[in-house]
Design a protein around this motif. Structure first.
Motif, short mmCIF file in Angstrom:
data_model
loop_
_atom_site.label_atom_id
_atom_site.label_comp_id
_atom_site.label_asym_id
_atom_site.label_seq_id
_atom_site.Cartn_x
_atom_site.Cartn_y
_atom_site.Cartn_z
N LEU A 79 0.87 -1.17 0.00
CA LEU A 79 0.00 0.00 0.00
C LEU A 79 0.91 1.23 0.00
N MET A 80 0.91 1.98 -1.11
CA MET A 80 1.84 3.08 -1.26
C MET A 80 1.32 4.36 -0.62
N LEU A 81 2.25 5.15 -0.09
CA LEU A 81 1.95 6.46 0.48
C LEU A 81 2.50 7.54 -0.44
N THR A 82 1.72 8.58 -0.66
CA THR A 82 2.17 9.67 -1.51
C THR A 82 1.65 11.00 -0.99
N LEU A 103 -3.00 8.97 0.41
CA LEU A 103 -2.34 10.25 0.64
C LEU A 103 -1.82 10.28 2.06
N LYS A 104 -0.72 10.98 2.28
CA LYS A 104 -0.13 11.02 3.61
C LYS A 104 -1.00 11.75 4.63
N ASP A 105 -1.93 12.57 4.15
CA ASP A 105 -2.82 13.25 5.08
C ASP A 105 -4.13 12.47 5.26
N VAL A 106 -4.07 11.16 5.01
CA VAL A 106 -5.24 10.30 5.13
C VAL A 106 -5.81 10.38 6.55
N ARG A 107 -7.13 10.29 6.65
CA ARG A 107 -7.78 10.28 7.95
C ARG A 107 -7.52 8.95 8.66
N ARG A 108 -7.54 9.01 9.97
CA ARG A 108 -7.25 7.82 10.78
C ARG A 108 -8.11 6.62 10.38
#
Length: 222
Positions: A79-82, A103-108
């Motif tokens: 699962l990639m983070l960007t 996205l790195k600002d993904v919600r918890r």
């Protein structure tokens, strides 16, 4: 049985934050952290996790190469983070075998859900998002010779090729069933056969295969 996860990001605070959120879940166990691509590959080899949460941009070895190695060597889902939703590296990451991206600002709650979805063997991206993403990056990828559909997809029946074409258009199983006038169970069987015969992990890779085989092209609607 807990989902075993390795979290790999070169930013310590991001890595620690994701690990803390995931490890707090009763069904998720963070077994290791990594600060670069080489460490991520080593952690997967040592701990055999179910999911690798991996930053695309990593020092020493970038996330694309790390994903390629992990997907080739193991059954671990990546699962990639960007940072951006249309990161220039996302298409390459999916081609390397990644099952989706966050996205790195993904919600918890979305982070937790994504790990569970990918661990269960599904792709993270919704069909409509998958189509938009792959079409975008297929058009950006330098042109190269494509095998005619009859060569790449010879193992598929006509119905399975039709199913693959509809997957590439972003249709859900229910929508495919309606279009083909069959049951959802039948569609699930066709999808499973497509993935098995072409050696694909999930629907994301099926979309890529449809484009790269020449079965469909970006923007096609039929």
């Amino acid at each position: 049985m807990s989902v075993r996860v390795v979290v790999a990001d070169d930013q310590e605070l991001v890595r620690a934050g994701f690990s803390m959120i995931l490890d707090a879940q009763p069904d998720i166990d963070v077994v290791a952290e990594a600060g670069d691509g080489e460490q991520a590959v080593a952690a997967v080899r040592a701990h055999r996790p179910d999911v690798l949460l991996l930053d695309i941009r990593m020092p020493v070895m970038d996330g694309i190469e790390a994903a390629r190695i992990v997907c080739a060597e193991s059954g671990c889902r990546v699962l990639m983070l960007t940072t951006f939703d249309l990161d220039d590296y996302i298409y390459d990451a999916l081609r390397a075998g990644a099952s989706g991206f966050l996205l790195k600002d993904v919600r918890r709650d979305d982070l937790i859900h994504a790990v569970r979805v990918v661990a269960a063997g599904e792709s993270l991206l919704a069909p409509s998002v998958t189509t938009k993403l792959i079409a975008e990056f297929t058009t950006r990828t330098p042109a190269r010779p494509l095998a005619p559909p009859s060569e790449r997809l010879a193992a598929l029946t006509a119905r399975e090729q039709e199913t693959l074409r509809m997957i590439a258009r972003g249709l859900s199983n229910a929508e495919i069933a309606q279009a083909m006038v069959v049951s959802e169970h039948t569609v699930k069987t066709h999808v499973s056969n497509v993935l098995t015969k072409l050696g694909l992990r999930d629907r994301v890779q099926a979309v890529i295969a449809a484009y790269e085989s020449g079965l469909t092209v970006p923007g096609a609607c039929d």
